[in-house]
Structure formats: C-alpha cells, structure tokens
Enzyme design. Structure first.
Site, mmCIF file in Angstrom:
data_model
loop_
_atom_site.group_PDB
_atom_site.id
_atom_site.type_symbol
_atom_site.label_atom_id
_atom_site.label_comp_id
_atom_site.label_asym_id
_atom_site.label_seq_id
_atom_site.Cartn_x
_atom_site.Cartn_y
_atom_site.Cartn_z
ATOM 1 N N THR A 258 0.831 -1.193 0.000
ATOM 2 C CA THR A 258 0.000 0.000 0.000
ATOM 3 C C THR A 258 0.870 1.249 0.000
ATOM 4 O O THR A 258 1.989 1.253 0.530
ATOM 5 C CB THR A 258 -0.889 0.030 1.255
ATOM 6 O OG1 THR A 258 -1.625 1.246 1.277
ATOM 7 C CG2 THR A 258 -0.078 -0.037 2.516
ATOM 8 N N ASP A 259 0.369 2.330 -0.602
ATOM 9 C CA ASP A 259 0.989 3.620 -0.340
ATOM 10 C C ASP A 259 0.725 3.954 1.124
ATOM 11 O O ASP A 259 -0.177 3.401 1.755
ATOM 12 C CB ASP A 259 0.426 4.691 -1.274
ATOM 13 C CG ASP A 259 1.419 5.823 -1.510
ATOM 14 O OD1 ASP A 259 2.320 6.011 -0.672
ATOM 15 O OD2 ASP A 259 1.289 6.517 -2.532
ATOM 16 N N TRP A 260 1.522 4.876 1.665
ATOM 17 C CA TRP A 260 1.491 5.122 3.103
ATOM 18 C C TRP A 260 0.169 5.779 3.511
ATOM 19 O O TRP A 260 -0.125 6.907 3.146
ATOM 20 C CB TRP A 260 2.680 5.995 3.499
ATOM 21 C CG TRP A 260 3.905 5.218 3.861
ATOM 22 C CD1 TRP A 260 4.639 5.347 5.009
ATOM 23 C CD2 TRP A 260 4.563 4.181 3.103
ATOM 24 N NE1 TRP A 260 5.695 4.451 5.015
ATOM 25 C CE2 TRP A 260 5.670 3.726 3.860
ATOM 26 C CE3 TRP A 260 4.308 3.571 1.885
ATOM 27 C CZ2 TRP A 260 6.513 2.715 3.420
ATOM 28 C CZ3 TRP A 260 5.150 2.563 1.432
ATOM 29 C CH2 TRP A 260 6.239 2.150 2.206
#
Length: 727
Positions: A258-260
């Site tokens: 996932t992106d942060w």
C-alpha cells in the site's frame, strides 16, 4: 522430523545451504509452504503490516528477517525515524542523486534506463534496503500534477519501454523495484479520496500498459497501490485492479504494497489483494494506541475476523507466501551482491543521463553553444541557478553527497568569462504541505537583476519551478500554468535592457511561455540531481550535443490540454468524483487528433547538428496478425558535429470501427552519428501491437485494413508516411 526441519531452515538462513540462486521456483515454493506451517497467525499478520515507518516485521525465532524499504525513484532517501517523519540524523546516509524520471524518459534511451536502475539498485543494496519504492509510471495527464516529475511522460509505449530496463537494473542487486502508483494517481489534488471514472479503453490503452510491462517483461517483485479510488473502491484493495487484472490476468507473483496511509477497510484489504500495509495512522507508536501497529487494518482487526470465522486464514497464507517469495529474492538470497555507494561510476551515470535528457527547445541564430574560450560577460539570473533541487518535493527528497548548481557548473566551464549572478526572484524555503513566503524584497531582487543584465553580453535566465508545495511537489498540484514568483514580469524587464537572453528552464512540467518569441534560446533541463550544473554546462558549452526529446506535450495554453478542456469534472473533479472525459486522447493524441497546435510537440528536441532521413521502407506491404513489421531507413548526420537523433514511428488505423488517435507511438530508436556518417537502422513492430482494446468483448482486437506508418523526429515532424495492409 520437526528438529530436522529447523536444522535445515537454520542452515538455509545462515547460508550453509544456498537459497534462491541455486533453486527452482518449485523448490522455493516448497520451502515457503513448509515455513508457513511453522508460523502462528500472529506471526503471519505481523509480516503483512508495518512495524515502523519503513519496515515490516520478520519472525526472529525462525530467522526470517525484517523487510526494509526506502524512497524513492531518484535516489535512496535519508533514514527516517522509527515512528514519525523526522529525519534520523544519520551521518552516513548521503546518496547519489540521479536525474528525475522525466529526464530519464526524455533520453528515449532504454540502455540508460538500465544503467540508472543498476546504479540506484547498488546504492539501495549498500544501504541494506530490500524494496526501493520506485520507479513511477503514472501518465502525464495534466501539466498541473505536482508529481509529474517522478514519472515517465504522457505516452504508455514510452513508459513501458523505459520502465523494464530500470527494473532489471535494480533487481540484479537483490533489491525489489516497487513500481508505482497502481493506478490512476495522475494528480495530487484530492489524491487521498478522489474516485476516478474512465472508459475501459482508456484504462487498458493508456494507464495500464506500463504496469503490465513492468510485470510481464520486467518481472517486477513489488508494486505500490495508489491513494485514489477507481469505480468506488480504493486502489490498494480493489477487486478488479488487483485480484483480476494484476494477480490473475497478468500473473503477478510479487507483493502489493500500500501507499502510506492508503488502506481503508480490513475486509477489502484482506480479500482484494493487499499484501503489506504501510503508513496507516501516520504516527506509529508515538501518538496513541489508536495508531499503534497492532491496530492496522491487517493486524488485530483482521485477526478478530479470522478468529470469528468471517475470513479464512488461507487468505493471510496467500499474502505471506508472496512476502516470503520476495524475501527469497532479496534478503534471504545469500548470493546477492553487496552494492556500492557514491562511487565515481554512479556520478558518471547521473551526469550521462542528465546530459542526454536535456531538451533544446529553441536556438535562434545558433545562440547555443556558447564558446567557452571567448571572453564574455554572462549574467546568470534566477534563484534556480543556486537553489538545491534535491531538497523538497515530498517523498522524493534526497540527502545527496553533493549537488552541483547550474551557477557552479557555468562558472567552472566558462572560467574565461566574467560571470555575474543575481537571484532576481525568491520563492521562499521548502516545506512539505505548506507555502512559506520569502522574506526577501522582490523589488530589490529585480533591481539587482536588471542592473547586471545591462552590463552583460548575454543573459542566462535560470528559472522555472522548484520542489516547494504547489510546485513540482507531492501532496498537491500547481495552482497556475504560468511561471511562479513573478518570473514572467522579471523576464519582461530583463528583455527590455538585454535582448540577448536565453532560458534555462528547470522543471518537471510544461509551463506557459508568453516571452517565447523574444528570447533567443530555451533549454529544458529538468531536475538533474548531483551532477546538475556540470551536465547543464556540458550542453551550453557544446561539449555535449543535446539529444533529449520531450516525453510530454507543451500546450500553448492550459485549456489546450485535453484534461482541462472538459471543465472541472475532468480536472480536478468535484471533490468526490472525476471523469476522464478526454478518454484515450491524452497528450499528443489529443493535440494531433483535434488539430490543436502545441507549443512544443511530444518527441520534439533540437540538436547542434542536422540529420537527414531517407530510403524509408517496410519489408513487405501485407501482414498477418502474427507477423512483425520491419521498418528500415537511412539516417545521415549532415552537420558539422557528432550527435544523436531519435527516429520515431507512429501508427494510424486508416478506417477503424472505433475512435482511434491520429497517431500512436509504436517504435523508436536513438542513433549516434559522427559528422558526415550514415547508418541503416531497423525498427520492428509486432502487428498485434496495432490492436485496440475492445470494451464490448473486454479483449484486444486487431481489425483488418490499412494502416499508416509515420516516421519522424517528433509527433508533429513526420518525414515519411508508408501504408501497409493487415489481413
């Protein structure tokens, strides 16, 4: 038997028994299955989410290591604190800063992309990173996107051809590339929630091809999901994008990260393909139990759902299987090299890419190159002449071991000249997520600039954008198409006192140019990293002949850009939804099909020498679907200097049952020629690449009929058109 297994596993992990390099994928999968049998549910879940800002847990009792990640696509980011975004303040984490990916794309040179990947992979490996969070291949849809500088332009074919060798170079070092942001993260404004709606044709023809190439040709080991939504589901746990397209159709066997902070739902994250969750809650253990790592969506909430029978434990096993496979390729592969950091070889690679990516946009009366041996007074005006461009920009910020400024490079190369410098304008300091106005007096800065412009034989205005918020920076988009900080007004005043003025444009985006007819020359120089000033001086002096070509279109005005021509629902959306109304007509596809004249065309770039292309022909005139079209031509350097030219092949379906662009790039080749030298070149295009995506059958379709093959040096400069038939 159990003790025997642990002896074997321990031997594997400490290196007595070699791992991945000596074992088939089948035996690797067998090892993975055996390991999973030994893991508790808690240990499995711990591997599926962060334990710090940039790491996820291993299993210490079995010797399974942690996974360490690092930004970004242009260099290995300085170490970040365990639980927050402050710097860890190490003294040994300075890196080589490589040019931004817009510059790499502008080289149109896959060989340089491999060199780039190999060098940055060596630096990541030396810093003991397992995943490098890059490269980015989101499509340049609007010149306002704050993150365009991290990507590879507007054309899916170009991005596909450039991303694959980058991945190969990185992963040769036993470091996973992580191609991002999958998918449709084509703006920063409202990126964390905007729901993107677009046709299946646009998705498959424009926005997916580079990701598909990364998986099927690059064999990338990890991919990062995007923040935004697609058709009502967040991209990091999207049933169609991840489960169907990425993991089933493309057979991606790596890890989706996932992106942060881009995870939003436990059940969807579990069932729709997310493997490692990062950044949820932002502050880790330092804020409250609400943000603690055990409360991530793939941690205790998922554990409760499994224990309650809502989700089967096999769902987690599938994620752990992928994570372990990535480990066998990276930190559990004892044959991977050790890497290297800040070597002269890396600086040379950075400089070579910078040289070859600089695009000469205008050169009236051969203003460039400037003879270094002639004594002149040169006024170098502009904050960008001295401003560090490795600082700021969001997650691509770098702590570089050195950054040669444009002024420094010019002073060094033009030592015989008298170099005057004035800031001319000031943008204020860099700060993520906000704008800090400059405290310097704008009138005083302008007065000093006009003063030295009057004294000089020529003016080099080093302007453009920077890495501040609302410029080329993560987190939000640009607010205007014009140059910021009063640069247009300053240029107008400079031109009144010295018409012998050229522009050195530092940016990752197109900008408006109301002064274009009055300046003598324009060089688009991007963000060039550690060797920026040296590379710029190499081009300005003629030590290197410019050969970069634009990887995106410069529109005359913002409304000429396709995304902006349909009103706010197309860009930036209404705050909830956004519709890509231009459909497949992105960039030059829009300009050429709608006959809108660009300021500078896709694929455009000047040289200090001249080339002639002749004798264009194909190997035959009628082709079948399984054939490959071989296009040959002769190219000659008719000028006085050595140089490189880019041959580009565009295709047009003459009579299609659906709307197709007037031109689509399907092949290119860069050629290096000495003065007077000729070469024969060949560009091959598989006939199947002429297909379009049929959204009724949800598959690619190749129609029979006539196709035009257009050979040129930009999307607007077509030198020869050849017709073929497909049966």
């Amino acid at each position: 038997m159990k003790n025997l297994f642990f002896i074997i596993l321990l031997s594997i992990l400490i290196g007595t028994i070699p791992l991945f390099a000596q074992n088939s994928s089948e035996s690797m999968d067998q090892k993975i299955e055996e390991i999973i049998k030994q893991l508790s549910l808690k240990e499995k879940l711990d591997m599926c989410h962060a334990q710090s800002k940039f790491s996820s847990k291993g299993v210490p009792r079995l010797g399974i290591p942690e996974i360490w990640m690092s930004d970004g696509p242009h260099g290995v980011r300085a170490e970040i604190a365990w639980d927050d975004w402050s710097h860890a303040n190490w003294t040994n984490d300075s890196c080589t800063a490589f040019p931004a990916l817009t510059c790499l794309a502008a080289t149109f040179n896959p060989e340089l992309s491999y060199k780039y990947g190999k060098a940055i992979g060596e630096e990541a490996r030396y810093r003991k990173k397992d995943i490098l969070l890059g490269p980015g291949v989101n499509i340049y849809r609007t010149p306002l996107n704050g993150r365009n500088f991290e990507y590879m332009g507007e054309d899916p074919y170009l991005a596909s051809k450039m991303v694959v060798p980058y991945i190969h170079g990185v992963q040769e070092n036993g470091v996973a590339a992580c191609v991002k942001h999958y998918v449709l993260n084509n703006q920063e404004h409202w990126r964390d929630h905007i729901n993107v709606e677009l046709s299946d044709r646009a998705l498959y023809e424009i926005y997916l091809p580079a990701f598909k190439a990364a998986v099927q040709e690059g064999n990338v080991w990890s991919i990062m999901g995007a923040y935004n939504q697609y058709r009502g589901q967040y991209c990091c746990h999207n049933e169609l994008l991840v489960n169907k397209i990425l993991k089933r159709d493309w057979e991606f066997d790596g890890v989706l990260v996932t992106d942060w902070g881009a995870t939003h739902d436990t059940k969807q994250a579990a069932l729709y393909g997310l493997d490692i969750e990062m950044g949820t809650g932002t502050d880790g253990l330092t804020s409250s139990s609400k943000n603690a790592y055990d409360n991530y969506y793939l941690a205790n909430p998922l554990r409760k759902m499994i224990e309650n029978g809502e989700i089967d434990e096999s769902v987690v096993d599938e994620k752990v299987k992928r994570i372990l496979r990535l480990m066998f390729r990276t930190n559990m592969d004892n044959s991977r090299p050790f890497g290297s950091m800040n070597s002269q070889e890396h600086f040379d690679v950075a400089r070579e890419i910078a040289q070859e990516g600089i695009v000469l946009l205008k050169n009236e009366n051969n203003f460039f190159p400037i003879d270094p041996e002639t004594t002149k007074t040169i006024a170098v005006i502009g904050e960008n002449a001295t401003r560090m461009m490795t600082i700021g920009g969001g997650s691509s910020e770098l702590k570089t071991i050195h950054e040669i400024s444009p002024l420094e490079g010019i002073q060094k190369r033009f030592a015989n000249a008298k170099i005057l410098h004035a800031m001319g304008y000031s943008s204020g300091p860099s700060a993520y997520g906000r704008v800090i106005p400059s405290k310097l007096n704008a009138d005083s800065l302008q007065s000093e600039a006009i003063k030295i412009a009057k004294q000089a034989d020529m003016v080099l205005f080093v302007g453009g954008l920077n890495k501040n918020h609302h410029q080329d920076c993560e987190g939000d988009d640009r607010l205007q198409f014009s140059l910021p900080f009063g640069q247009d007004e300053l240029l107008s005043e400079i031109l009144k006192v010295n018409q012998n003025t050229a522009i050195v444009l530092v940016s990752g985006n197109a900008v408006k140019m109301p002064w274009i007819s009055k300046v003598k020359a324009i060089a688009q120089v991007w963000y060039l990293g550690s060797e920026a000033g040296n590379a710029i001086a190499d081009i300005l002096s003629g030590d290197v002949n410019p050969s970069g070509k634009l990887p995106f279109t410069f529109p005359v005005k913002l409304e000429d850009n396709a995304a902006h021509s349909f009103g706010e629902i197309s860009y930036p959306g209404d705050g909830v939804n956004q519709e890509y109304k231009e459909d497949i007509l992105v960039g030059y596809r829009w300009h050429d099909t709608k006959n809108i004249k660009p300021l500078f065309a896709f694929g455009y770039g000047l040289s200090y020498t001249d080339f002639e292309i002749t004798n264009v022909k194909t190997d035959k005139k009628i082709y079948q679907e399984e054939d490959v079209i071989s296009i040959t031509c002769e190219i000659k350097n008719t000028g006085n200097l050595s140089g490189k030219e880019l041959i580009q092949v565009y295709v047009n379906d003459v009579k299609s049952s659906v709307l197709r662009p007037l031109k689509e790039l399907k092949g290119f080749k860069k050629v290096s020629l000495n003065s007077g030298e000729s070469k024969s070149i060949q560009i091959d295009i598989p006939v199947k690449d002429l297909a379009f995506f049929d959204d009724k059958k949800m598959n690619w379709k190749l129609e029979t009929g006539q196709f035009k093959l257009m050979i040129g040096t930009s999307s607007k400069n077509i030198i020869n058109t050849t017709k073929i038939d497909v049966e």
